[in-house]
Design an enzyme around this catalytic site. Structure first.
Site, PDB file in Angstrom:
ATOM      1  N   SER A 136      62.428  48.638  19.508  1.00  0.00           N
ATOM      2  CA  SER A 136      62.898  48.935  18.167  1.00  0.00           C
ATOM      3  C   SER A 136      63.249  50.414  18.076  1.00  0.00           C
ATOM      4  O   SER A 136      63.865  50.969  18.983  1.00  0.00           O
ATOM      5  CB  SER A 136      61.845  48.522  17.140  1.00  0.00           C
ATOM      6  OG  SER A 136      62.308  48.714  15.832  1.00  0.00           O
ATOM      7  N   TYR A 150      71.973  50.773  11.186  1.00  0.00           N
ATOM      8  CA  TYR A 150      71.140  50.786  12.384  1.00  0.00           C
ATOM      9  C   TYR A 150      69.705  50.414  12.015  1.00  0.00           C
ATOM     10  O   TYR A 150      69.085  49.554  12.640  1.00  0.00           O
ATOM     11  CB  TYR A 150      71.198  52.165  13.035  1.00  0.00           C
ATOM     12  CG  TYR A 150      70.303  52.339  14.239  1.00  0.00           C
ATOM     13  CD1 TYR A 150      70.645  51.798  15.473  1.00  0.00           C
ATOM     14  CD2 TYR A 150      69.114  53.071  14.154  1.00  0.00           C
ATOM     15  CE1 TYR A 150      69.834  51.967  16.592  1.00  0.00           C
ATOM     16  CE2 TYR A 150      68.291  53.239  15.254  1.00  0.00           C
ATOM     17  CZ  TYR A 150      68.659  52.691  16.472  1.00  0.00           C
ATOM     18  OH  TYR A 150      67.845  52.852  17.575  1.00  0.00           O
ATOM     19  N   LYS A 154      67.299  47.053  13.017  1.00  0.00           N
ATOM     20  CA  LYS A 154      65.974  47.154  13.619  1.00  0.00           C
ATOM     21  C   LYS A 154      64.901  46.549  12.708  1.00  0.00           C
ATOM     22  O   LYS A 154      63.918  45.976  13.194  1.00  0.00           O
ATOM     23  CB  LYS A 154      65.657  48.622  13.932  1.00  0.00           C
ATOM     24  CG  LYS A 154      66.543  49.234  15.018  1.00  0.00           C
ATOM     25  CD  LYS A 154      66.390  48.522  16.349  1.00  0.00           C
ATOM     26  CE  LYS A 154      67.119  49.262  17.466  1.00  0.00           C
ATOM     27  NZ  LYS A 154      66.919  48.613  18.794  1.00  0.00           N
TER      28      LYS A 154
END
Length: 280
Positions: A136, A150, A154
């Site tokens: 992650s 982004y 994650k």
């Protein structure tokens, strides 16, 4: 049968994936290293012989992923450590993202890991053991300006992985979410940027100043050393933070959230009052 663990590493040709691959090989393990371009692994493949199986695969292609995982398992006879490392950063303010870029960010960072996990679980379940590592990011601790999509990808990876960990535990399969801080990889230099909206220019300048003054990254080998300790553990954690900065940030953000929840406790509790099911 050869001793040592068998690894399946995505994004194995550069950055953290390359560090994980080299560390595993140095420990005497065997590795199936996959990436879109495996040419950077050619020298390592020549040096390590049949202990490194390097081949190209696109993790956004579900059928290709299943074929790649099957190929690795057939070649080595088993899989022990599956590392979902492939990923990229699409930088930009949330408002600036078009559909194509938003979907591309999720296709690589979330769906790629999902496809690999789905392909690997049947092999691990059949052998009654295995460890899936989901790489992650510090970006999953919270949403930050210019990396919102982004972070979102994650966050999605972590939510899926928590559920996966609970689902496969009875089969002897472990899952760990690894949250690295800053490392000297090409994540930022190879990032894809949105078309800038001029109204955010001031914020961009402030962010650039903060990064220039406060960004101190580490060598990827340190992350690899931590991962080797992780996979050697008989009782690995669901989550592992890598680096002092991300460790401190995780606690700071958790405290801030707890303080906010406590400050709004009365409103939160007043929003729930159990009643019988409504009749129709």
């Amino acid at each position: 049968m050869e001793s040592g663990r068998v690894w399946f590493v995505t994004g194995a040709s550069r950055g953290l994936g390359r560090a994980f691959t080299e560390a595993a090989l140095a420990a005497g393990d065997r590795v199936a290293g996959v990436a879109r371009d495996v040419e950077p692994l050619a020298e390592s493949a020549a040096r390590h012989g049949d202990r490194l199986l390097a081949f190209g695969s696109d993790v956004t292609d579900r059928a290709a992923v299943f074929a790649a995982v099957d190929r690795a398992a057939d070649h080595f006879g088993r899989l022990d450590v599956v590392v979902n490392n492939a990923g990229a950063l699409y930088a930009g303010m949330v408002e600036e993202f078009g559909e194509e870029q938003a979907r591309a960010q999720f296709d690589l960072n979330f769906f790629g890991a999902l496809w690999v996990s789905q392909a690997a679980v049947p092999h691990l379940r059949a052998q009654g053991s295995g460890h899936i590592l989901q790489i992650s990011s510090i970006g999953a601790l919270g949403g930050f300006p210019s990396t919102g999509l982004y972070s979102a990808s994650k966050f999605a990876l972590e939510g899926m992985s928590e559920a996966l960990a609970a689902e496969v535990a009875e089969f002897g399969v472990k899952v760990t979410i690894v949250q690295p801080g800053g490392y000297w990889t090409d994540l930022y230099t190879s990032s894809t940027a949105t078309t800038p909206e001029p109204r955010y220019d001031g914020l961009r300048e402030e962010l650039a100043k903060q990064w220039a003054e406060g960004s101190i990254d580490s060598e990827p080998r340190l992350a690899a050393e931590a991962v080797l300790k992780l996979v050697a553990s008989d009782n690995p954690p669901l989550r592992l933070l890598l680096g002092s900065m991300v460790y401190d940030l995780a606690f700071d953000l958790s405290r801030q959230r707890m303080d906010t929840w406590a400050g709004w406790e009365e409103v939160s509790r007043a929003a729930e009052h159990a009643v019988p099911a409504p009749t129709t």
